[in-house]
Design an enzyme around this catalytic site. Sequence first.
Site, mmCIF file in Angstrom:
data_model
loop_
_atom_site.group_PDB
_atom_site.id
_atom_site.type_symbol
_atom_site.label_atom_id
_atom_site.label_comp_id
_atom_site.label_asym_id
_atom_site.label_seq_id
_atom_site.Cartn_x
_atom_site.Cartn_y
_atom_site.Cartn_z
ATOM 1 N N ASN A 1 0.873 -1.171 0.000
ATOM 2 C CA ASN A 1 0.000 0.000 0.000
ATOM 3 C C ASN A 1 0.911 1.221 0.000
ATOM 4 O OD1 ASN A 1 -1.796 2.042 0.474
ATOM 5 N ND2 ASN A 1 -2.293 1.442 2.580
ATOM 6 N N LYS B 1 0.103 4.224 -0.362
ATOM 7 C CA LYS B 1 -0.555 5.421 0.175
ATOM 8 C C LYS B 1 -0.324 6.610 -0.781
ATOM 9 C CE LYS B 1 0.139 3.495 4.717
ATOM 10 N NZ LYS B 1 0.039 3.677 6.148
ATOM 11 N N HIS C 1 -9.457 0.954 4.852
ATOM 12 C CA HIS C 1 -8.165 1.145 5.535
ATOM 13 C C HIS C 1 -8.387 2.092 6.715
ATOM 14 C CE1 HIS C 1 -4.079 2.543 6.306
ATOM 15 N NE2 HIS C 1 -3.683 1.415 5.742
ATOM 16 N N GLU D 1 -6.816 4.552 7.746
ATOM 17 C CA GLU D 1 -6.671 5.981 7.424
ATOM 18 C C GLU D 1 -7.939 6.515 6.744
ATOM 19 O OE1 GLU D 1 -2.922 5.635 5.382
ATOM 20 O OE2 GLU D 1 -1.982 5.137 7.299
ATOM 21 N N GLU E 1 -5.312 -5.026 10.806
ATOM 22 C CA GLU E 1 -4.322 -3.959 10.957
ATOM 23 C C GLU E 1 -4.587 -3.183 12.242
ATOM 24 O OE1 GLU E 1 -2.398 -2.852 7.013
ATOM 25 O OE2 GLU E 1 -4.144 -1.594 7.220
ATOM 26 N N GLY F 1 2.375 2.409 10.712
ATOM 27 C CA GLY F 1 3.279 3.543 10.518
ATOM 28 C C GLY F 1 3.957 4.016 11.793
ATOM 29 N N SER G 1 3.469 -2.003 10.424
ATOM 30 C CA SER G 1 4.927 -1.976 10.565
ATOM 31 C C SER G 1 5.600 -3.317 10.259
ATOM 32 C CB SER G 1 5.316 -1.467 11.953
ATOM 33 O OG SER G 1 4.832 -0.147 12.149
HETATM 34 C C1 PEP Z 1 -0.767 0.132 6.072
HETATM 35 O O1 PEP Z 1 -0.883 1.307 5.772
HETATM 36 O O2 PEP Z 1 -1.629 -0.668 5.695
HETATM 37 C C2 PEP Z 1 0.366 -0.266 6.878
HETATM 38 C C3 PEP Z 1 0.354 -1.444 7.415
HETATM 39 O O3 PEP Z 1 1.380 0.656 7.013
HETATM 40 P P1 PEP Z 1 2.827 0.401 7.704
HETATM 41 O O4 PEP Z 1 3.357 -0.888 7.105
HETATM 42 O O5 PEP Z 1 3.641 1.574 7.301
HETATM 43 O O6 PEP Z 1 2.599 0.275 9.161
#
Ligand code: PEP
Length: 253
Positions: free
Chosen positions: A9, A11, A96, A98, A168, A174, A213
């Site tokens: 992803n 983003k 997601h 976000e 998630e 992040g 992460s």
């Molecule tokens: C994500 O945005 O789905 C995500 C898992 O981000 P990150 O790997 O940066 O934590």
Amino acid sequence: MRKKIIAANWKMNMTVAETVSYLENFRSHVDEVNGVEIVIAPPFTAIAKLSELLGGSQKISLGAQNMHFEMSGAFTGEISPAMLRELFVRFVILGHSERRQLFGETDAIVNKKLVLALASGLKPIVCVGETLEERDAGREKEVLETQLRGSLAGVTPEQMQTVVVAYEPVWAIGTGRTASPEQAQEAHAHVREVLKELVGETAAKVRIQYGGSVKPNNAASLLGQPDIDGALVGGASLEPLGFAEIIKAAVPK
Ligand code: PEP
């Protein structure tokens, strides 16, 4: 046997020019990789170029990070599933955290998108996950259940075979703070239990990705858990070599 699925992803990162150089580099690292489904979800502006470069590749699928819940109309700034399908997009990330936190997406909206994505031949990656506050209050299982029931309402067992669920935890996205493999496995097992209530035996076939992460140095321990069937990767997917290393950690031994 559930084939592992690793999705990037990106983003709101990567211009078209950056996408072109990324793909060339990335492909050289995954040339020899087999047995893992790979998805890249770039920003909308890079989808057409990536689609052209991938040329229908079976190894790397194209994904989108979002879509609207109507096919066309007066929805300024939105993108429809028909527009994605025209560019050979196969997967779409829905709900997601976000989108939920910054753009007000509710389970009901995610469900409307899911229904249209399925009707359009797109494979949804449906994201669920608790906040830190919810985990600290011991409410993570209840939150996951509510999100799953709301987001997946009305989905048949047959349709569910094309849906991927991404667990998630919001506190791990992040932040550099990852769920431990045990914490993640416990949440994934719970997600599968809820799926069993929703779609019966089909739950055993549904792939559940972990996201939060994921990095080359923690991918193998997470992906080694029995109910973790892949990863949704944000930050670490922006670097082709590191993303390829995560994918290699998912190759069946
Ligand atoms: C994500 O945005 O789905 C995500 C898992 O981000 P990150 O790997 O940066 O934590």
